[in-house]
Scaffold this motif. Structure first.
Motif, PDB file in Angstrom:
ATOM      1  N   TYR A  34       0.821  -1.207   0.000  1.00 21.95           N
ATOM      2  CA  TYR A  34       0.000   0.000   0.000  1.00 21.95           C
ATOM      3  C   TYR A  34       0.860   1.264   0.000  1.00 21.95           C
ATOM      4  O   TYR A  34       0.605   2.207  -0.753  1.00 21.95           O
ATOM      5  CB  TYR A  34      -0.923   0.021   1.208  1.00 21.95           C
ATOM      6  N   LEU A  35       1.885   1.290   0.848  1.00 18.19           N
ATOM      7  CA  LEU A  35       2.730   2.483   0.934  1.00 18.19           C
ATOM      8  C   LEU A  35       3.478   2.724  -0.380  1.00 18.19           C
ATOM      9  O   LEU A  35       3.686   3.872  -0.780  1.00 18.19           O
ATOM     10  CB  LEU A  35       3.717   2.351   2.094  1.00 18.19           C
ATOM     11  N   SER A  36       3.863   1.651  -1.029  1.00 21.18           N
ATOM     12  CA  SER A  36       4.540   1.786  -2.320  1.00 21.18           C
ATOM     13  C   SER A  36       3.571   2.264  -3.399  1.00 21.18           C
ATOM     14  O   SER A  36       3.875   3.158  -4.190  1.00 21.18           O
ATOM     15  CB  SER A  36       5.163   0.447  -2.729  1.00 21.18           C
ATOM     16  N   ALA A  37       2.366   1.682  -3.412  1.00 19.33           N
ATOM     17  CA  ALA A  37       1.378   2.018  -4.441  1.00 19.33           C
ATOM     18  C   ALA A  37       0.861   3.444  -4.291  1.00 19.33           C
ATOM     19  O   ALA A  37       0.563   4.119  -5.285  1.00 19.33           O
ATOM     20  CB  ALA A  37       0.213   1.032  -4.381  1.00 19.33           C
ATOM     21  N   TYR A  38       0.755   3.909  -3.041  1.00 20.72           N
ATOM     22  CA  TYR A  38       0.192   5.231  -2.785  1.00 20.72           C
ATOM     23  C   TYR A  38       1.254   6.308  -2.570  1.00 20.72           C
ATOM     24  O   TYR A  38       0.924   7.438  -2.213  1.00 20.72           O
ATOM     25  CB  TYR A  38      -0.712   5.178  -1.556  1.00 20.72           C
ATOM     26  N   ALA A  39       2.511   5.977  -2.764  1.00 18.72           N
ATOM     27  CA  ALA A  39       3.600   6.917  -2.514  1.00 18.72           C
ATOM     28  C   ALA A  39       3.392   8.218  -3.292  1.00 18.72           C
ATOM     29  O   ALA A  39       3.114   8.205  -4.495  1.00 18.72           O
ATOM     30  CB  ALA A  39       4.933   6.286  -2.908  1.00 18.72           C
ATOM     31  N   GLY A  40       3.510   9.340  -2.588  1.00 13.86           N
ATOM     32  CA  GLY A  40       3.348  10.652  -3.209  1.00 13.86           C
ATOM     33  C   GLY A  40       1.917  11.119  -3.302  1.00 13.86           C
ATOM     34  O   GLY A  40       1.648  12.260  -3.712  1.00 13.86           O
ATOM     35  N   ARG A  41       0.951  10.265  -2.925  1.00 11.15           N
ATOM     36  CA  ARG A  41      -0.475  10.638  -3.012  1.00 11.15           C
ATOM     37  C   ARG A  41      -1.161  10.606  -1.648  1.00 11.15           C
ATOM     38  O   ARG A  41      -2.384  10.593  -1.560  1.00 11.15           O
ATOM     39  CB  ARG A  41      -1.202   9.690  -3.965  1.00 11.15           C
ATOM     40  N   GLU A  42      -0.347  10.605  -0.575  1.00  9.28           N
ATOM     41  CA  GLU A  42      -0.911  10.443   0.772  1.00  9.28           C
ATOM     42  C   GLU A  42      -1.869  11.571   1.161  1.00  9.28           C
ATOM     43  O   GLU A  42      -2.706  11.388   2.044  1.00  9.28           O
ATOM     44  CB  GLU A  42       0.211  10.348   1.802  1.00  9.28           C
ATOM     45  N   ASP A  43      -1.736  12.745   0.520  1.00 11.22           N
ATOM     46  CA  ASP A  43      -2.615  13.866   0.866  1.00 11.22           C
ATOM     47  C   ASP A  43      -3.933  13.837   0.092  1.00 11.22           C
ATOM     48  O   ASP A  43      -4.820  14.655   0.358  1.00 11.22           O
ATOM     49  CB  ASP A  43      -1.897  15.197   0.600  1.00 11.22           C
ATOM     50  N   ASP A  44      -4.052  12.931  -0.855  1.00  9.16           N
ATOM     51  CA  ASP A  44      -5.332  12.739  -1.547  1.00  9.16           C
ATOM     52  C   ASP A  44      -6.325  12.187  -0.522  1.00  9.16           C
ATOM     53  O   ASP A  44      -6.045  11.175   0.132  1.00  9.16           O
ATOM     54  CB  ASP A  44      -5.136  11.748  -2.692  1.00  9.16           C
ATOM     55  N   PRO A  45      -7.483  12.840  -0.339  1.00 11.38           N
ATOM     56  CA  PRO A  45      -8.435  12.391   0.691  1.00 11.38           C
ATOM     57  C   PRO A  45      -8.812  10.916   0.588  1.00 11.38           C
ATOM     58  O   PRO A  45      -8.918  10.232   1.598  1.00 11.38           O
ATOM     59  CB  PRO A  45      -9.655  13.287   0.462  1.00 11.38           C
ATOM     60  N   ASN A  46      -9.002  10.426  -0.627  1.00  9.34           N
ATOM     61  CA  ASN A  46      -9.392   9.022  -0.786  1.00  9.34           C
ATOM     62  C   ASN A  46      -8.259   8.079  -0.405  1.00  9.34           C
ATOM     63  O   ASN A  46      -8.489   7.014   0.181  1.00  9.34           O
ATOM     64  CB  ASN A  46      -9.830   8.753  -2.229  1.00  9.34           C
ATOM     65  N   VAL A  47      -7.026   8.483  -0.693  1.00  2.15           N
ATOM     66  CA  VAL A  47      -5.869   7.676  -0.309  1.00  2.15           C
ATOM     67  C   VAL A  47      -5.691   7.714   1.211  1.00  2.15           C
ATOM     68  O   VAL A  47      -5.432   6.677   1.841  1.00  2.15           O
ATOM     69  CB  VAL A  47      -4.589   8.179  -1.015  1.00  2.15           C
ATOM     70  N   SER A  48      -5.825   8.908   1.791  1.00  2.00           N
ATOM     71  CA  SER A  48      -5.717   9.029   3.251  1.00  2.00           C
ATOM     72  C   SER A  48      -6.740   8.142   3.951  1.00  2.00           C
ATOM     73  O   SER A  48      -6.428   7.469   4.935  1.00  2.00           O
ATOM     74  CB  SER A  48      -5.919  10.487   3.685  1.00  2.00           C
ATOM     75  N   ARG A  49      -7.947   8.131   3.412  1.00  2.44           N
ATOM     76  CA  ARG A  49      -8.979   7.295   4.029  1.00  2.44           C
ATOM     77  C   ARG A  49      -8.652   5.815   3.880  1.00  2.44           C
ATOM     78  O   ARG A  49      -8.814   5.044   4.842  1.00  2.44           O
ATOM     79  CB  ARG A  49     -10.349   7.592   3.416  1.00  2.44           C
TER      80      ARG A  49
END
Length: 211
Positions: A34-49
């Protein structure tokens, strides 16, 4: 099935694998994906959720992940308070309720107050949902002080107005909390009366004192 699997977009294949590991309780492997797939997008609300949901699930197996869940819940709360979420975005209210739950279960009085403040801010700001009221009721009704219990009753009345009625369980809770509040108030009044009686009459003679 194999063809469908191979046809998956490169973006979704790792997430599907991460979900598989999650369902198998292979938490560390799922986290890495998950951390690899979402890297750089952590501030996207859907990713944060999504990451917050993952760590909230992992908390059941490892309490140390409470802090990791809080990181992403705070991102959503901050975005909500700063007006960065679109109107009607469910991520803000969801993060508020989840953060309040995390605080409420610690058993610490100060955390309970912080959870109450989170929910009350929404309720008093007219942005509270029926779920916020429900959670506030549960939080306040667990406390022993009469002020909290009275506030729980008031919140239940708001829920009743919003939903056009209460479940039998909630109606019973109204009666139970109200009765408890009256008992506590009565006991407090009796203690005050005894205090003033003793204060006015002075201490009893030494032979009347009971050790």
């Amino acid at each position: 099935l194999r063809e469908a699997f191979l046809a998956l977009d490169d973006e979704y294949l790792p997430l599907l694998t991460g979900k598989y590991y999650e369902l198998q309780s292979r938490w560390q492997e799922a986290e890495d994906i998950y951390l690899s797939a979402y890297a750089g997008r952590e501030d996207d609300p859907n990713v944060s959720r999504r990451l917050a949901e993952f760590y909230l699930q992992w908390i059941a197996a490892n309490e140390n992940n409470r802090g990791k869940a809080a990181v992403y819940l705070n991102k959503l709360l901050k975005a909500s308070y700063e007006g960065k979420l679109k109107e009607g975005d469910p991520n803000g209210p969801w993060a508020r309720r989840q953060a309040a739950k995390l605080l409420a279960v610690t058993g610490d009085r100060s955390d309970s107050i912080r959870a109450e403040q989170l929910l009350s801010a929404a309720v008093e700001g007219k942005t509270g949902t029926p779920e916020d009221f429900d959670q506030l009721v549960d939080l306040l009704s667990l406390r022993g002080d009469p002020v909290s219990r009275q506030r729980a009753i008031d919140a239940l009345r708001n829920v009743k107005e919003m939903r056009g009625g209460l479940t039998p369980e909630r109606e019973a809770l109204v009666g139970g909390v109200a009765y408890s509040a009256r008992v506590i108030f009565a006991a407090g009044a009796a203690m005050v009366a005894v205090f003033f009686t003793v204060a006015l009459s002075g201490p009893p003679p030494p032979q009347e004192m009971v050790v």
